[in-house]
Motif scaffolding. Structure first.
Motif, PDB file in Angstrom:
ATOM      1  N   ASP A  62      43.237  45.431  30.045  1.00  0.00           N
ATOM      2  CA  ASP A  62      43.973  46.052  31.151  1.00  0.00           C
ATOM      3  C   ASP A  62      44.125  45.017  32.274  1.00  0.00           C
ATOM      4  N   ASP A  73      43.298  44.873  35.393  1.00  0.00           N
ATOM      5  CA  ASP A  73      42.126  44.557  36.215  1.00  0.00           C
ATOM      6  C   ASP A  73      41.222  43.539  35.517  1.00  0.00           C
ATOM      7  N   ASP A  74      40.989  43.729  34.224  1.00  0.00           N
ATOM      8  CA  ASP A  74      40.157  42.784  33.483  1.00  0.00           C
ATOM      9  C   ASP A  74      40.838  41.423  33.355  1.00  0.00           C
ATOM     10  N   GLU A  80      42.782  40.107  35.551  1.00  0.00           N
ATOM     11  CA  GLU A  80      42.631  39.480  36.871  1.00  0.00           C
ATOM     12  C   GLU A  80      41.223  38.914  37.044  1.00  0.00           C
ATOM     13  N   LYS A  81      40.197  39.632  36.586  1.00  0.00           N
ATOM     14  CA  LYS A  81      38.822  39.132  36.683  1.00  0.00           C
ATOM     15  C   LYS A  81      38.661  37.830  35.906  1.00  0.00           C
TER      16      LYS A  81
END
Length: 106
Positions: free
Chosen positions: A88, A90-91, A93-94
């Motif tokens: 996803d 968010d992951d 981006e991390k």
């Protein structure tokens, strides 16, 4: 080490245990077409056909076309990117932030 397109296709096909018939089935190709790719340097596959062959053999098209690229390096990069795209946002981006942090080490 210089390796031709045909030699790479043949080696990876055999490593996967695929017959010419099986690879033909997986790539919507004819057995004779694949045999010619493996054994004669006169045939040059279309981009679409090359993409299908690369996918069936779990290598990249860049690897197949570049006489000097090592397969393990390209397969790893391709597998990593496929896995990354499935995450996803968010992951993703991390992971990007972690890569940025690692790149800033002095």
């Amino acid at each position: 080490m210089t390796t031709s397109l045909g030699a790479k296709i043949k080696r990876h096909r055999q490593e996967k245990g695929y017959s010419l018939d099986k690879l033909a089935e997986l790539t919507d190709s004819s057995k004779s077409y694949l045999w010619e790719l493996e054994n004669r340097d006169t045939r040059k596959p279309s981009g679409e056909k090359l993409t299908k062959i690369a996918g069936a053999l779990s290598v990249t098209t860049d690897y197949l076309l570049d006489d000097n690229t090592e397969p393990e390096e390209e397969v790893f990069k391709e597998a990593f990117y496929r896995s990354f795209k499935k995450l996803d946002l968010d992951d993703q981006e991390k992971i990007k932030q972690m890569i940025d942090m690692w790149g800033k080490k002095d």
